[in-house]
Scaffold this motif. Sequence first.
Motif, short mmCIF file in Angstrom:
data_model
loop_
_atom_site.label_atom_id
_atom_site.label_comp_id
_atom_site.label_asym_id
_atom_site.label_seq_id
_atom_site.Cartn_x
_atom_site.Cartn_y
_atom_site.Cartn_z
N TYR A 162 0.48 -4.97 -8.59
CA TYR A 162 -0.88 -4.59 -8.21
C TYR A 162 -0.95 -4.29 -6.71
O TYR A 162 -1.56 -3.31 -6.28
CB TYR A 162 -1.87 -5.69 -8.55
N VAL A 163 -0.32 -5.18 -5.90
CA VAL A 163 -0.32 -5.00 -4.45
C VAL A 163 0.37 -3.70 -4.06
O VAL A 163 -0.14 -2.93 -3.24
CB VAL A 163 0.38 -6.21 -3.75
N LEU A 164 1.53 -3.44 -4.67
CA LEU A 164 2.25 -2.19 -4.38
C LEU A 164 1.42 -0.98 -4.79
O LEU A 164 1.40 0.04 -4.08
CB LEU A 164 3.59 -2.18 -5.11
N GLY A 165 0.72 -1.09 -5.91
CA GLY A 165 -0.14 0.00 -6.36
C GLY A 165 -1.29 0.25 -5.40
O GLY A 165 -1.62 1.41 -5.10
N ILE A 166 -1.91 -0.82 -4.93
CA ILE A 166 -3.03 -0.70 -3.98
C ILE A 166 -2.57 -0.07 -2.68
O ILE A 166 -3.23 0.83 -2.14
CB ILE A 166 -3.66 -2.09 -3.73
N PHE A 167 -1.42 -0.52 -2.17
CA PHE A 167 -0.91 0.04 -0.92
C PHE A 167 -0.52 1.51 -1.10
O PHE A 167 -0.70 2.31 -0.18
CB PHE A 167 0.27 -0.78 -0.41
N SER A 168 0.01 1.86 -2.26
CA SER A 168 0.36 3.26 -2.53
C SER A 168 -0.90 4.13 -2.54
O SER A 168 -0.89 5.26 -2.04
CB SER A 168 1.08 3.37 -3.88
N PHE A 169 -1.98 3.58 -3.12
CA PHE A 169 -3.25 4.32 -3.13
C PHE A 169 -3.73 4.56 -1.69
O PHE A 169 -4.12 5.69 -1.34
CB PHE A 169 -4.31 3.54 -3.90
N TYR A 170 -3.70 3.50 -0.86
CA TYR A 170 -4.16 3.66 0.52
C TYR A 170 -3.26 4.58 1.33
O TYR A 170 -3.73 5.26 2.25
CB TYR A 170 -4.26 2.28 1.20
N LEU A 171 -1.99 4.64 0.97
CA LEU A 171 -1.07 5.57 1.64
C LEU A 171 -1.48 7.01 1.33
O LEU A 171 -1.59 7.84 2.24
CB LEU A 171 0.36 5.30 1.17
N TYR A 231 -4.41 7.98 0.25
CA TYR A 231 -5.75 8.16 0.82
C TYR A 231 -5.67 8.50 2.31
O TYR A 231 -6.38 9.40 2.79
CB TYR A 231 -6.55 6.89 0.60
N SER A 232 -4.78 7.82 3.03
CA SER A 232 -4.63 8.05 4.47
C SER A 232 -4.08 9.43 4.75
O SER A 232 -4.51 10.10 5.70
CB SER A 232 -3.70 6.98 5.07
N PHE A 233 -3.12 9.87 3.91
CA PHE A 233 -2.60 11.23 4.06
C PHE A 233 -3.71 12.25 3.78
O PHE A 233 -3.82 13.28 4.46
CB PHE A 233 -1.43 11.47 3.10
N PHE A 269 -13.51 2.95 1.40
CA PHE A 269 -12.08 2.68 1.54
C PHE A 269 -11.58 2.63 2.99
O PHE A 269 -10.38 2.48 3.23
CB PHE A 269 -11.26 3.73 0.77
N GLY A 270 -12.47 2.75 3.95
CA GLY A 270 -12.08 2.59 5.34
C GLY A 270 -11.52 3.84 5.98
O GLY A 270 -11.49 4.93 5.39
N SER A 271 -11.02 3.67 7.20
CA SER A 271 -10.55 4.81 8.01
C SER A 271 -9.09 5.14 7.81
O SER A 271 -8.58 6.09 8.40
CB SER A 271 -10.81 4.52 9.49
N GLY A 272 -8.36 4.37 7.00
CA GLY A 272 -6.98 4.70 6.66
C GLY A 272 -5.95 4.08 7.58
O GLY A 272 -6.26 3.57 8.66
N GLN A 299 -9.67 -0.49 8.46
CA GLN A 299 -8.82 0.58 7.93
C GLN A 299 -8.89 0.65 6.40
O GLN A 299 -8.66 1.71 5.81
CB GLN A 299 -7.35 0.34 8.32
N PHE A 300 -9.20 -0.48 5.78
CA PHE A 300 -9.20 -0.55 4.31
C PHE A 300 -10.60 -0.60 3.72
O PHE A 300 -10.76 -0.64 2.50
CB PHE A 300 -8.41 -1.79 3.87
N GLY A 301 -11.62 -0.63 4.59
CA GLY A 301 -13.00 -0.61 4.13
C GLY A 301 -13.42 -1.89 3.43
O GLY A 301 -12.68 -2.87 3.36
N VAL A 302 -14.63 -1.86 2.88
CA VAL A 302 -15.17 -3.05 2.21
C VAL A 302 -14.35 -3.39 0.96
O VAL A 302 -14.21 -4.56 0.60
CB VAL A 302 -16.66 -2.86 1.85
N ILE A 303 -13.80 -2.38 0.32
CA ILE A 303 -12.95 -2.62 -0.85
C ILE A 303 -11.69 -3.38 -0.42
O ILE A 303 -11.27 -4.33 -1.08
CB ILE A 303 -12.54 -1.30 -1.54
#
Length: 386
Positions: A42-51, A53-55, A255-258, A304-308
Amino acid sequence: MITYGLIGFQAVDELSGVILFIMFIFYMFNTKGWEINKFFLYVLGIFSFYLCYSFYIESNTKKAILVDFIIQLKPYIAFFCAYQLMPCFSKKQISLLNKYSVLCWVLLIPIGIIGFIQPSTFKPLMGHASNYAAAISALSLTYLYTSKDTTQNKLIFICMLALGLASGRAKFYGFFVFAVFITFFFSNVKNIKINFKNSIIALLMLGAIFLVAKEKIDIYFLQGLNPESETEKDSIARFVLYATSFLIFKDYMPFGSGFASYGTHASGLYYSPIYKEYGIDGVWGLNKEYPFFISDTYYPSLAQFGVIGVFLFFLFWLYLCKKAYHYFQKTADSKLTTLVIIISGYFAIENIADATFTSHRGFFFMMFLGLIFANMKQGISQKEMP
């Protein structure tokens, strides 16, 4: 940990993380069914999503985003890999660790005495006073972990930890009060429960922590409101980071500023445009020419990650607390549970004015937590064996 400020190689924790992850991959591929902790997935999936999202929002350059991605993921890798590998120490190794922790602590006594008299001594000898306090914390907790659960050993642990007071760090004063309370209050397993009495005692403990750290809290969160106050320059930077983070939470919902955009090492190294966007690029320590206080605290970087992201961050710690309590219910062993609470408190206090969670100190303590939870899992398995 002890010599980090002197060796001149600041990427040792990242290198350790890579080695640990390779060991984890090797272990996983050599287990039946490729066993892996679901929460880690789950953690790896969340970080992949934010990666991704940041791109997508172009929070910074691609290189900056990747660098921050690795740094932010590092503490989770430390925890889950150590937890999955489930290392086991022999009695001889436990004894050696115990003696080694005491020996290293003894070697740090002269530095503490000299540093207490002349605080500037910590810089050439330890790199920074915070490194000294962290080293004392690590050695003391290692001693407690490798010792029998007796009152004598708990007193020795507190005496060892007390040496960190010489660092003069207000955060450590608060942590020391917290550690003393947890160590002795939870020595009675009947006290590990939520009720009115324990809630009142917890509030009194928080009051004591606030009292010993009042001066720094006043500087970080109150004096910054007064432009005429003689606040330390680094504290002004921290205050501005906290104040601006609330605006970023609001403007970059949900989701924050990335990655690499705010309050992190990468956002300073590859100077993020967000500092100019919010008009704080002229603050000493936060400007492009001198960005060294940008990553001087952790909680504002959660913008960077927002309220979520904030919700998920606290969900992770709730997950750890739930697992620790489950272990305690199964085994009634208070020592490992006490260690989890103390280390969690260490992060909660340290992250107020230091990016401890993503630093080399955070890497050690998260790996330590992973080891403790591995021991808990082994303890439950042994308890359930016929």
